[in-house]
Write an enzyme that holds these catalytic residues in place. Sequence first.
Site, mmCIF file in Angstrom:
data_model
loop_
_atom_site.group_PDB
_atom_site.id
_atom_site.type_symbol
_atom_site.label_atom_id
_atom_site.label_comp_id
_atom_site.label_asym_id
_atom_site.label_seq_id
_atom_site.Cartn_x
_atom_site.Cartn_y
_atom_site.Cartn_z
ATOM 1 N N LYS A 97 -14.976 0.025 4.568
ATOM 2 C CA LYS A 97 -14.647 -0.994 5.570
ATOM 3 C C LYS A 97 -13.145 -1.266 5.531
ATOM 4 O O LYS A 97 -12.608 -1.646 4.485
ATOM 5 C CB LYS A 97 -15.438 -2.263 5.255
ATOM 6 C CG LYS A 97 -15.115 -3.444 6.125
ATOM 7 C CD LYS A 97 -16.032 -4.613 5.810
ATOM 8 C CE LYS A 97 -15.648 -5.836 6.624
ATOM 9 N NZ LYS A 97 -14.447 -6.507 6.105
ATOM 10 N N ASP A 98 -12.476 -1.035 6.659
ATOM 11 C CA ASP A 98 -11.038 -1.301 6.683
ATOM 12 C C ASP A 98 -10.664 -2.055 7.952
ATOM 13 O O ASP A 98 -11.543 -2.512 8.703
ATOM 14 C CB ASP A 98 -10.234 0.004 6.528
ATOM 15 C CG ASP A 98 -10.082 0.772 7.836
ATOM 16 O OD1 ASP A 98 -10.846 0.502 8.801
ATOM 17 O OD2 ASP A 98 -9.202 1.640 7.912
ATOM 18 N N MET A 99 -9.351 -2.196 8.196
ATOM 19 C CA MET A 99 -8.900 -2.970 9.359
ATOM 20 C C MET A 99 -7.998 -2.168 10.289
ATOM 21 O O MET A 99 -7.405 -2.736 11.208
ATOM 22 C CB MET A 99 -8.188 -4.250 8.895
ATOM 23 C CG MET A 99 -9.123 -5.221 8.176
ATOM 24 S SD MET A 99 -8.305 -6.715 7.578
ATOM 25 C CE MET A 99 -7.853 -7.515 9.114
ATOM 26 N N GLU A 100 -7.859 -0.863 10.039
ATOM 27 C CA GLU A 100 -6.952 -0.061 10.880
ATOM 28 C C GLU A 100 -7.473 1.313 11.289
ATOM 29 O O GLU A 100 -7.081 1.850 12.327
ATOM 30 C CB GLU A 100 -5.592 0.166 10.157
ATOM 31 C CG GLU A 100 -4.717 -1.035 10.014
ATOM 32 C CD GLU A 100 -5.027 -1.831 8.743
ATOM 33 O OE1 GLU A 100 -5.668 -1.264 7.831
ATOM 34 O OE2 GLU A 100 -4.657 -3.016 8.671
ATOM 35 N N GLU A 127 0.836 -1.210 0.000
ATOM 36 C CA GLU A 127 0.000 0.000 0.000
ATOM 37 C C GLU A 127 0.870 1.260 0.000
ATOM 38 O O GLU A 127 0.474 2.296 -0.524
ATOM 39 C CB GLU A 127 -0.902 0.016 1.238
ATOM 40 C CG GLU A 127 -1.995 -1.034 1.239
ATOM 41 C CD GLU A 127 -2.773 -1.080 2.550
ATOM 42 O OE1 GLU A 127 -3.992 -1.223 2.499
ATOM 43 O OE2 GLU A 127 -2.143 -0.994 3.635
ATOM 44 N N THR A 138 -5.935 0.834 1.803
ATOM 45 C CA THR A 138 -7.033 0.349 0.982
ATOM 46 C C THR A 138 -8.223 -0.036 1.861
ATOM 47 O O THR A 138 -8.090 -0.160 3.072
ATOM 48 C CB THR A 138 -6.597 -0.854 0.139
ATOM 49 O OG1 THR A 138 -6.167 -1.900 1.007
ATOM 50 C CG2 THR A 138 -5.471 -0.472 -0.805
ATOM 51 N N ASP A 148 -12.141 -3.500 -3.150
ATOM 52 C CA ASP A 148 -13.181 -4.527 -3.307
ATOM 53 C C ASP A 148 -14.527 -3.971 -2.869
ATOM 54 O O ASP A 148 -14.597 -3.074 -2.035
ATOM 55 C CB ASP A 148 -12.829 -5.780 -2.495
ATOM 56 C CG ASP A 148 -12.496 -5.453 -1.052
ATOM 57 O OD1 ASP A 148 -11.339 -5.114 -0.768
ATOM 58 O OD2 ASP A 148 -13.421 -5.486 -0.212
#
Length: 232
Positions: free
Chosen positions: A171-174, A12, A86, A197
């Site tokens: 929607k992310d993870m961080e 990224e 992302t 996505d």
Amino acid sequence: MKICFVVAMQAEAQPFIDRFGVAEEKDFFAPLPCRLYRANVNGSELDVVLNGQQHGSDLVGCEAACVATMAAIQRLQPDLIINSGTCGAFRKNGAEIGDVYLSNAVMFHDRRVPGDDAWGTQALGNYPVFDRAAEIAQALGYKMGKVTTGSSLDLQPCDAQIIEENKGELKDMEGAAVAFVCSLYQIPVLLIKSVTDLCDSGAETYEEFSRNLAMASRAVAEANARVIQYLM
Ligand code: ADE
């Protein structure tokens, strides 16, 4: 203005690192796995902090993001943290692969503590975001959206329900983990996310993410450069 980017994955960050020719300062955060890349842009320091690796892969997710953000703030004392990377998004909201968004809000979507009280409020987070985000998005022509963060790449029905109820768009993870740490230190935080996505496309998320990662990372690198130019 001293800006520090916090980024989860090397892929990224790489187009951005290449663009600015930033060099790694090896072992700056040892024994933490985080990696520091440092450059000078228009006479100001620009830092890029990566979460680093464990078990042979880049550390994604909230725990690593908290560690990297806290280490970055303590060691580098930035004026602004930018969490770039992302995300997933939703076709039903008009999102397309490769779109770049700036955050207008950020919260968690997978911390299910019942109640409309202080526990429920804490679980969802809803941290402040940089108050110039709307101005930047308008000036540079980017979309804005609410980021929701969880610890998984897939979308389970219970998470989808919380995202829906709270009008989450990205929607992310961080993101919320970075914003949580920034809220403790009262450092402004901006999220710049590019879509790899579409959670409601019917495609297999990991396959779609992997296929679009390089393209989305180039899009976010371009956005990062434009935001820096605007702010610095
Ligand atoms: N990063 C990129 N796509 C994602 C998704 N669908 N969920 C969480 N994080 C992501």
